[in-house]
Design an enzyme around this catalytic site. Structure first.
Site, PDB file in Angstrom:
ATOM      1  N   PHE A  90      -9.965  -0.968  -5.101  1.00  0.00           N
ATOM      2  CA  PHE A  90      -8.115  -1.231  -5.145  1.00  0.00           C
ATOM      3  C   PHE A  90      -7.397   0.552  -4.937  1.00  0.00           C
ATOM      4  O   PHE A  90      -6.596   0.759  -4.469  1.00  0.00           O
ATOM      5  CB  PHE A  90      -7.200  -1.338  -5.683  1.00  0.00           C
ATOM      6  CG  PHE A  90      -6.024  -2.222  -5.774  1.00  0.00           C
ATOM      7  CD1 PHE A  90      -5.816  -2.605  -5.283  1.00  0.00           C
ATOM      8  CD2 PHE A  90      -5.171  -0.581  -6.870  1.00  0.00           C
ATOM      9  CE1 PHE A  90      -3.804  -3.134  -4.487  1.00  0.00           C
ATOM     10  CE2 PHE A  90      -3.440  -1.286  -6.789  1.00  0.00           C
ATOM     11  CZ  PHE A  90      -3.643  -2.089  -6.259  1.00  0.00           C
ATOM     12  N   MET A  91      -7.852   0.767  -6.075  1.00  0.00           N
ATOM     13  CA  MET A  91      -7.973   3.144  -6.105  1.00  0.00           C
ATOM     14  C   MET A  91      -8.661   3.701  -5.575  1.00  0.00           C
ATOM     15  O   MET A  91      -9.875   4.098  -6.106  1.00  0.00           O
ATOM     16  CB  MET A  91      -8.026   2.941  -7.058  1.00  0.00           C
ATOM     17  CG  MET A  91      -6.885   2.566  -8.881  1.00  0.00           C
ATOM     18  SD  MET A  91      -5.087   2.676  -8.106  1.00  0.00           S
ATOM     19  CE  MET A  91      -4.488   2.014  -9.550  1.00  0.00           C
ATOM     20  N   SER A  93      -1.361   9.653 -13.915  1.00  0.00           N
ATOM     21  CA  SER A  93      -2.082  10.784 -12.979  1.00  0.00           C
ATOM     22  C   SER A  93      -3.191   9.333 -12.222  1.00  0.00           C
ATOM     23  O   SER A  93      -3.539   7.984 -12.853  1.00  0.00           O
ATOM     24  CB  SER A  93      -3.125  11.717 -13.406  1.00  0.00           C
ATOM     25  OG  SER A  93      -4.042  11.425 -14.821  1.00  0.00           O
ATOM     26  N   PHE A  94      -3.373  10.271 -10.846  1.00  0.00           N
ATOM     27  CA  PHE A  94      -4.438   8.952 -10.400  1.00  0.00           C
ATOM     28  C   PHE A  94      -6.232   8.856 -11.484  1.00  0.00           C
ATOM     29  O   PHE A  94      -6.353   7.803 -11.711  1.00  0.00           O
ATOM     30  CB  PHE A  94      -5.035   9.190  -9.281  1.00  0.00           C
ATOM     31  CG  PHE A  94      -5.773   8.683  -8.017  1.00  0.00           C
ATOM     32  CD1 PHE A  94      -5.979   7.344  -7.771  1.00  0.00           C
ATOM     33  CD2 PHE A  94      -6.979   8.904  -7.723  1.00  0.00           C
ATOM     34  CE1 PHE A  94      -5.909   6.451  -7.300  1.00  0.00           C
ATOM     35  CE2 PHE A  94      -7.651   8.107  -7.241  1.00  0.00           C
ATOM     36  CZ  PHE A  94      -7.835   7.010  -6.352  1.00  0.00           C
ATOM     37  N   ARG A 132       6.168   5.153   1.506  1.00  0.00           N
ATOM     38  CA  ARG A 132       5.327   5.867   2.028  1.00  0.00           C
ATOM     39  C   ARG A 132       4.545   6.082   3.976  1.00  0.00           C
ATOM     40  O   ARG A 132       4.751   5.211   4.264  1.00  0.00           O
ATOM     41  CB  ARG A 132       3.807   5.145   1.656  1.00  0.00           C
ATOM     42  CG  ARG A 132       2.395   6.403   1.676  1.00  0.00           C
ATOM     43  CD  ARG A 132       0.654   5.218   1.167  1.00  0.00           C
ATOM     44  NE  ARG A 132       0.640   6.380   0.672  1.00  0.00           N
ATOM     45  CZ  ARG A 132      -1.608   6.230  -0.199  1.00  0.00           C
ATOM     46  NH1 ARG A 132      -1.473   4.939   0.029  1.00  0.00           N
ATOM     47  NH2 ARG A 132      -2.121   7.146   0.436  1.00  0.00           N
ATOM     48  N   TRP A 175       2.057   2.117  -8.760  1.00  0.00           N
ATOM     49  CA  TRP A 175       2.232   3.509  -9.164  1.00  0.00           C
ATOM     50  C   TRP A 175       3.527   3.279  -9.402  1.00  0.00           C
ATOM     51  O   TRP A 175       3.760   4.073 -11.160  1.00  0.00           O
ATOM     52  CB  TRP A 175       1.951   4.424  -8.597  1.00  0.00           C
ATOM     53  CG  TRP A 175       1.739   5.653  -9.224  1.00  0.00           C
ATOM     54  CD1 TRP A 175       1.551   6.101 -10.093  1.00  0.00           C
ATOM     55  CD2 TRP A 175       1.821   7.185  -8.197  1.00  0.00           C
ATOM     56  NE1 TRP A 175       1.804   7.527 -10.359  1.00  0.00           N
ATOM     57  CE2 TRP A 175       1.481   8.826  -9.038  1.00  0.00           C
ATOM     58  CE3 TRP A 175       1.575   7.658  -6.639  1.00  0.00           C
ATOM     59  CZ2 TRP A 175       1.447   9.264  -8.647  1.00  0.00           C
ATOM     60  CZ3 TRP A 175       2.455   8.777  -6.548  1.00  0.00           C
ATOM     61  CH2 TRP A 175       1.615  10.007  -6.906  1.00  0.00           C
ATOM     62  N   SER A 210      -6.348   8.827 -14.185  1.00  0.00           N
ATOM     63  CA  SER A 210      -6.238   8.089 -15.615  1.00  0.00           C
ATOM     64  C   SER A 210      -5.819   6.375 -15.078  1.00  0.00           C
ATOM     65  O   SER A 210      -6.420   5.378 -15.598  1.00  0.00           O
ATOM     66  CB  SER A 210      -4.792   8.492 -16.276  1.00  0.00           C
ATOM     67  OG  SER A 210      -4.989   9.714 -16.486  1.00  0.00           O
ATOM     68  N   LYS A 223       0.781  -1.566   0.399  1.00  0.00           N
ATOM     69  CA  LYS A 223       0.016   0.093   0.273  1.00  0.00           C
ATOM     70  C   LYS A 223       0.898   1.174  -0.102  1.00  0.00           C
ATOM     71  O   LYS A 223       0.559   2.084   0.625  1.00  0.00           O
ATOM     72  CB  LYS A 223      -0.994  -0.165   1.122  1.00  0.00           C
ATOM     73  CG  LYS A 223      -2.310  -0.817   1.369  1.00  0.00           C
ATOM     74  CD  LYS A 223      -1.982  -2.240   0.272  1.00  0.00           C
ATOM     75  CE  LYS A 223      -3.276  -1.204  -0.551  1.00  0.00           C
ATOM     76  NZ  LYS A 223      -3.562  -1.616  -2.553  1.00  0.00           N
ATOM     77  N   HIS A 277       6.887  -7.396  -2.385  1.00  0.00           N
ATOM     78  CA  HIS A 277       6.436  -7.094  -1.158  1.00  0.00           C
ATOM     79  C   HIS A 277       7.802  -7.515   0.065  1.00  0.00           C
ATOM     80  O   HIS A 277       7.699  -6.810   0.841  1.00  0.00           O
ATOM     81  CB  HIS A 277       5.168  -6.712  -0.703  1.00  0.00           C
ATOM     82  CG  HIS A 277       4.213  -6.385  -0.887  1.00  0.00           C
ATOM     83  ND1 HIS A 277       4.271  -4.989  -1.756  1.00  0.00           N
ATOM     84  CD2 HIS A 277       3.063  -6.526  -1.905  1.00  0.00           C
ATOM     85  CE1 HIS A 277       3.431  -4.342  -1.904  1.00  0.00           C
ATOM     86  NE2 HIS A 277       2.330  -5.621  -2.464  1.00  0.00           N
TER      87      HIS A 277
HETATM   88  S1  PPS Z   1      -0.640  -2.826  -3.285  1.00  0.00           S
HETATM   89  O1  PPS Z   1      -1.668  -4.372  -2.767  1.00  0.00           O
HETATM   90  O2  PPS Z   1       0.632  -3.099  -2.373  1.00  0.00           O
HETATM   91  O3  PPS Z   1       0.117  -3.292  -4.534  1.00  0.00           O
HETATM   92  O4  PPS Z   1      -1.149  -1.383  -3.749  1.00  0.00           O
HETATM   93  P1  PPS Z   1      -0.350  -0.517  -3.676  1.00  0.00           P
HETATM   94  O5  PPS Z   1      -0.595  -0.092  -5.367  1.00  0.00           O
HETATM   95  O6  PPS Z   1       0.925  -0.310  -3.324  1.00  0.00           O
HETATM   96  O7  PPS Z   1      -0.884   1.043  -2.881  1.00  0.00           O
HETATM   97  C1  PPS Z   1      -2.275   1.065  -3.515  1.00  0.00           C
HETATM   98  C2  PPS Z   1      -2.822   2.682  -3.066  1.00  0.00           C
HETATM   99  O8  PPS Z   1      -1.742   3.551  -4.242  1.00  0.00           O
HETATM  100  C3  PPS Z   1      -2.655   4.337  -4.959  1.00  0.00           C
HETATM  101  N1  PPS Z   1      -2.361   4.420  -5.758  1.00  0.00           N
HETATM  102  C4  PPS Z   1      -2.364   6.060  -6.464  1.00  0.00           C
HETATM  103  N2  PPS Z   1      -2.159   6.930  -5.312  1.00  0.00           N
HETATM  104  C5  PPS Z   1      -1.792   8.136  -6.396  1.00  0.00           C
HETATM  105  N3  PPS Z   1      -1.612   8.232  -7.929  1.00  0.00           N
HETATM  106  C6  PPS Z   1      -0.670   7.322  -8.460  1.00  0.00           C
HETATM  107  N4  PPS Z   1      -1.387   6.982  -9.999  1.00  0.00           N
HETATM  108  C7  PPS Z   1      -1.869   5.557  -8.073  1.00  0.00           C
HETATM  109  N5  PPS Z   1      -1.925   4.129  -8.343  1.00  0.00           N
HETATM  110  C8  PPS Z   1      -2.182   3.691  -7.055  1.00  0.00           C
HETATM  111  C9  PPS Z   1      -4.203   3.748  -4.280  1.00  0.00           C
HETATM  112  O9  PPS Z   1      -5.609   4.833  -5.054  1.00  0.00           O
HETATM  113  C10 PPS Z   1      -3.919   3.305  -2.868  1.00  0.00           C
HETATM  114  O10 PPS Z   1      -3.999   4.336  -2.159  1.00  0.00           O
HETATM  115  P2  PPS Z   1      -5.240   4.575  -1.169  1.00  0.00           P
HETATM  116  O11 PPS Z   1      -4.839   5.653  -0.204  1.00  0.00           O
HETATM  117  O12 PPS Z   1      -5.703   3.741  -0.618  1.00  0.00           O
HETATM  118  O13 PPS Z   1      -6.476   5.722  -2.541  1.00  0.00           O
END
Ligand code: PPS
Length: 327
Positions: free
Chosen positions: A284-285, A253-254, A156, A76, A256, A71, A134
């Site tokens: 997930f997002m 971008s988030f 993070r 990203w 997209s 997480k 991980h």
């Molecule tokens: S995992 O399951 O461990 O692989 O998850 P991970 O990808 O590490 O984390 C998911 C969080 O990343 C956010 N996320 C983003 N934030 C900003 N911009 C982009 N492009 C983006 N892509 C993924 C995703 O929303 C999760 O965070 P939270 O705070 O839960 O929204």
């Protein structure tokens, strides 16, 4: 060499209902001197046989490893890295799921019901491979340190990690409880891949190593372009044009990525790739911001987390701001 011991806890039985172990390894070839690696225990719902396969995974010279605590911005930075390594092949990125373009090697160990053997998939993948893990520094495939493979690490801030991990684990149906109980479990290392602190502090301390690229979710939010330029240089790729940078910024971008079924795991997880217990409301997002802890946690939880954070920062003699900037 690695060692495995049982990790039993009433809370794991109650909230996760599957056996956990703790694993440590001797950290051979890791460039951090004086560490007692065999005392760094990591909690995982894994069997010794699966772990052995991961630890002894055959690494290729041109592999790139995306390593994170869950997480912390994995998907990203993984999509970013895949695009840079593959010379901005947006056609393939838009045609094939990220989970098949860039295999999550530990997946096999976490959900034994999975029909996919992630190690076999990684073995079959064509080079150059961008692989996700991980696992902490001393448990990633040991040849990574022997061959000095490129490692991209993304960290993070602890409070946003906790909030995101809580929603994720609960949404997947692999953990039952409330946020109070989640904080209790992560502080007791009862959540898979914990401890969080050693995980990212080990890489923070190795951030100047030639084969390690260390970044943070917060850096990417603050100035994605700067991270793109730096990472591209680290990967020894030709300079990016203004047009390419703009294309990347848009794709990454988030909004997209949330709308992109190739990277937003909500779709594949709901289709059965990840956990058979997933909840209807799983996303997930989720919010994709820095500071979601500010309006999602009660003052009592903030207090508990502040104590947890202070205890660990003292050990490493750093401030959160040194690593994540102003939060
Ligand atoms: S995992 O399951 O461990 O692989 O998850 P991970 O990808 O590490 O984390 C998911 C969080 O990343 C956010 N996320 C983003 N934030 C900003 N911009 C982009 N492009 C983006 N892509 C993924 C995703 O929303 C999760 O965070 P939270 O705070 O839960 O929204």
């Amino acid at each position: 060499m690695f060692v495995v011991r049982a990790h039993s806890s009433d809370n794991i039985d109650k909230r996760q209902g599957r056996p956990f172990v703790e694993i440590a390894a001797n950290g051979i070839n890791i460039p951090l001197v004086g560490e007692q690696w065999l005392e760094h225990w990591c909690s995982l719902p894994i069997t010794e046989d699966f772990f052995k396969r991961l630890y002894e995974f055959q690494v290729r010279d041109d592999d790139v490893y995306v390593v994170t605590f869950p997480k912390c911005g994995t998907t990203w930075i993984q999509e970013t890295t895949w695009l840079l390594v593959n010379n901005l092949d947006f056609v393939k990125a838009n045609a094939e799921d990220l989970i098949t373009r860039s295999v999550f090697i530990d997946l096999i160990a976490l959900y034994t019901e999975m029909p996919i053997d992630s190690i076999e998939s990684a073995d079959k993948a064509s080079s150059p491979r961008v692989l996700k893990s991980h696992l902490p520094a001393h448990l990633i495939p040991k040849q990574i340190w022997e061959k000095k493979s490129k490692i991209i690490y993304c960290a993070r801030n602890p409070k946003d990690m906790v909030v995101s991990y809580f929603h994720f684990h609960r949404g997947l149906g692999t953990w039952q409880g409330d946020i109070n109980e989640f904080v209790e479990d992560i502080s007791n290392n009862d959540i898979m891949y914990s401890p969080y602190w050693e995980h990212f502090m080990d890489f923070w301390r190795m951030r100047e190593e030639e084969n390690v690229f260390f970044t943070t979710y917060e850096d990417m939010k603050r100035d994605l372009r700067a991270v793109l330029i730096k990472l591209n240089k680290f990967l020894k790729k030709p300079d990016l044009s203004e047009e390419q940078l703009q294309q990347l910024e848009k794709h990454l971008s988030f909004d997209s990525m949330k709308a992109n079924k190739r990277v937003n795991l909500t779709y594949s997880i709901k289709a059965g790739h990840g956990s058979p217990y997933v909840r209807e409301d799983f996303q997930f997002m989720r919010r994709g911001i820095v500071g979601s802890h500010k309006d999602e946690l009660s003052p009592q939880i903030h207090k508990k987390l502040d104590a947890w954070i202070a205890e660990h920062l003292k050990k490493y003699n750093v401030k959160l701001e040194d690593i994540f900037g102003k939060l």
